[in-house]
Write a protein that holds these residues in place. Sequence first.
Motif, PDB file in Angstrom:
ATOM      1  N   VAL A   1      -7.373  -5.648   1.653  1.00  0.00           N
ATOM      2  CA  VAL A   1      -6.514  -6.292   0.622  1.00  0.00           C
ATOM      3  C   VAL A   1      -7.211  -6.818  -0.455  1.00  0.00           C
ATOM      4  O   VAL A   1      -6.943  -6.573  -1.848  1.00  0.00           O
ATOM      5  CB  VAL A   1      -5.689  -7.410   1.377  1.00  0.00           C
ATOM      6  N   VAL A   2      -8.453  -7.428  -0.306  1.00  0.00           N
ATOM      7  CA  VAL A   2      -9.272  -7.655  -1.493  1.00  0.00           C
ATOM      8  C   VAL A   2      -9.800  -6.504  -2.264  1.00  0.00           C
ATOM      9  O   VAL A   2      -9.585  -6.554  -3.550  1.00  0.00           O
ATOM     10  CB  VAL A   2     -10.542  -8.448  -0.990  1.00  0.00           C
ATOM     11  N   LEU A   3     -10.286  -5.453  -1.577  1.00  0.00           N
ATOM     12  CA  LEU A   3     -10.644  -4.237  -2.274  1.00  0.00           C
ATOM     13  C   LEU A   3      -9.401  -3.820  -2.962  1.00  0.00           C
ATOM     14  O   LEU A   3      -9.476  -3.297  -4.273  1.00  0.00           O
ATOM     15  CB  LEU A   3     -11.268  -3.192  -1.394  1.00  0.00           C
ATOM     16  N   PHE A   4      -8.165  -3.617  -2.487  1.00  0.00           N
ATOM     17  CA  PHE A   4      -7.188  -3.023  -3.077  1.00  0.00           C
ATOM     18  C   PHE A   4      -6.667  -3.916  -4.206  1.00  0.00           C
ATOM     19  O   PHE A   4      -6.207  -3.450  -5.327  1.00  0.00           O
ATOM     20  CB  PHE A   4      -6.026  -3.295  -1.936  1.00  0.00           C
TER      21      PHE A   4
ATOM     22  N   GLY B   1      -7.241   3.397  -2.667  1.00  0.00           N
ATOM     23  CA  GLY B   1      -6.952   4.159  -1.281  1.00  0.00           C
ATOM     24  C   GLY B   1      -7.867   3.892  -0.399  1.00  0.00           C
ATOM     25  O   GLY B   1      -7.611   3.716   0.821  1.00  0.00           O
ATOM     26  N   VAL B   2      -9.268   3.330  -0.655  1.00  0.00           N
ATOM     27  CA  VAL B   2     -10.342   2.945   0.276  1.00  0.00           C
ATOM     28  C   VAL B   2      -9.581   1.651   0.765  1.00  0.00           C
ATOM     29  O   VAL B   2      -9.352   1.495   2.307  1.00  0.00           O
ATOM     30  CB  VAL B   2     -11.542   2.921  -0.268  1.00  0.00           C
ATOM     31  N   GLY B   3      -9.260   0.754  -0.058  1.00  0.00           N
ATOM     32  CA  GLY B   3      -8.763  -0.580   0.559  1.00  0.00           C
ATOM     33  C   GLY B   3      -7.295  -0.109   1.346  1.00  0.00           C
ATOM     34  O   GLY B   3      -7.164  -0.908   2.354  1.00  0.00           O
ATOM     35  N   ALA B   4      -6.606   0.726   0.912  1.00  0.00           N
ATOM     36  CA  ALA B   4      -5.248   0.852   1.426  1.00  0.00           C
ATOM     37  C   ALA B   4      -5.431   1.305   3.065  1.00  0.00           C
ATOM     38  O   ALA B   4      -4.863   0.995   3.731  1.00  0.00           O
ATOM     39  CB  ALA B   4      -4.442   1.826   0.513  1.00  0.00           C
TER      40      ALA B   4
ATOM     41  N   LEU C   1       0.584  -1.092   0.039  1.00  0.00           N
ATOM     42  CA  LEU C   1       0.009  -0.032   0.174  1.00  0.00           C
ATOM     43  C   LEU C   1       0.857   1.262  -0.058  1.00  0.00           C
ATOM     44  O   LEU C   1       0.491   2.407  -0.500  1.00  0.00           O
ATOM     45  CB  LEU C   1      -1.000   0.069   1.084  1.00  0.00           C
ATOM     46  N   LEU C   2       2.318   1.384   0.689  1.00  0.00           N
ATOM     47  CA  LEU C   2       2.863   2.344   0.528  1.00  0.00           C
ATOM     48  C   LEU C   2       3.632   2.473  -0.781  1.00  0.00           C
ATOM     49  O   LEU C   2       4.012   3.553  -1.048  1.00  0.00           O
ATOM     50  CB  LEU C   2       3.800   2.456   1.994  1.00  0.00           C
ATOM     51  N   LEU C   3       3.848   1.429  -1.182  1.00  0.00           N
ATOM     52  CA  LEU C   3       4.748   1.267  -2.576  1.00  0.00           C
ATOM     53  C   LEU C   3       3.871   2.220  -3.182  1.00  0.00           C
ATOM     54  O   LEU C   3       4.502   2.921  -4.362  1.00  0.00           O
ATOM     55  CB  LEU C   3       5.002   0.057  -3.015  1.00  0.00           C
TER      56      LEU C   3
END
Length: 499
Positions: free
Chosen positions: A77-80, A104-107, A17-19
């Motif tokens: 994680v799934v949404l991401f 962004g929501v998933g993150a 997510l940060l990458l």
Amino acid sequence: MRTWGPLTAVCLGTFMLLLDVTIAIVALPDMARALDASLSDLQWVMDGYALALAALLLGVGAAADVLGRRRVHVAGVVLFAVASLLCGLASGPGMLVAARGLQGVGAAAMFATTLPLLGSVYQGRQRSVALGVWGAVSGAAAAVGPVVGGLLTAGPGWRWIFFVNLPVSVVSVWLTLRVVPESRGKLGRRVDWAGTVTFAAFAGAVTYGAVRAGSHGWTQTGTLVCFALAVVALVCFVVVERSVADPLIDPRLFLKPAFSGVMAGALAFNAAAFGVMAYTSIWLQTLLGMSPVRGGMVFLWLSLASFAVAAAGGRLLHGVPPRITIGGGLLLIGSGQFCMAVLDAGSTASALVPGLILVGAGTGLVAPGIAGAALAAVPPERAGMAGGAVNTFRQLGYALGIAVFGTVLTSHMQDSLPHDAAHALAGGGAGALGGVFSEHTLRSAFASGLNTAAVTAGLIAMIAGALVLTLVRTPGAAREAVTEPATATLTKEKAATRG
């Protein structure tokens, strides 16, 4: 350590997510060509992700305490992963921006649950080791994003900066469900939905206003309406937070000078250190003709300096007051930005190196300690709130930095180019403008705009550094209390759950 499984599962999600906060920086010119994207489209490719992450981080974290942290983390994680697939398949800039927002929501769901999940598994010295590893992974992710992005963009193509998330997401979900136990916050806590909505409205309105100012002007009616709506939303947020039983952020914390100083530092840190990088990348590739790999490698100077200083600082600066490391780091970042404001039509990438090293050194000082400083500035029972706030302010700072510096860049470029040409050039359209303007004119205009953006970033970092040095006066006992950042809050939550 008892087992590396939970730590590996959480760090996989955190790294991913940060990458994605910075991985798209080097791919922006290729995205612009493939999708016929404008400058504002490119800004929202970066900001849609960071803004959703910042706006929802606190609210999703509160919801996770009620619904179950592992459940929310896995859902994130799934949404991401789904959003990453949509990003890679995007047929136009609108679809890409929408998918980045969904990412962004998933993150936010992933990031908000990382520390609580680690705190529920590890205790004592194990927790210290786990948090240290997590902190190193967090710092590495944002720093190596441009390099990884360049390699993928030059190799299989820019869409693979999103497709690569899919196999990592599968492993992360499988490992989380297998080795991470479920945990919740204190019994009886309610989710502050009103606070979540009003904060998201504030963050969205102020960022949209800053982006809009770049194309329509700061005094245009629509821009002023956006900023007015942001003010109204912020007032509503404060009113809500003062009245609910479980606020996302207690406004009274900002009456503490140390807390306000750390939040100012967090907001300025991500803006000043990383906000100009997207436009620098466009300059490197479209004006200097660098490949995505070479363009990404330029930022390696920042990454290496950050790693070296963070590693050495952990041993050599133990016991140094946070205001010195954070405030001094921000001053270094400001100095680095000033050093990069020396470009002209004949400049090459080497002109950036001294400034990138200074910014990297400052980042290596600020990043490891800013969360701990936030925790030290509040009572132990507010530690979770402070930790979420500092991450929120960092991501909001990055989103605002992208918006504001893009506006500064194009505004200054209009001193030598027409409005439309300035926006096209800043959006990666140097090739299309080559038949109308000379190469010297284009390079001079872009360099001048970058200089102004870098000076603006430098001033922001300097002011924030001075505020931190002035306001953050944390007693020694409080500093010792935050050597294990999540401990105090998580211990109290467990006690409440058992009781």
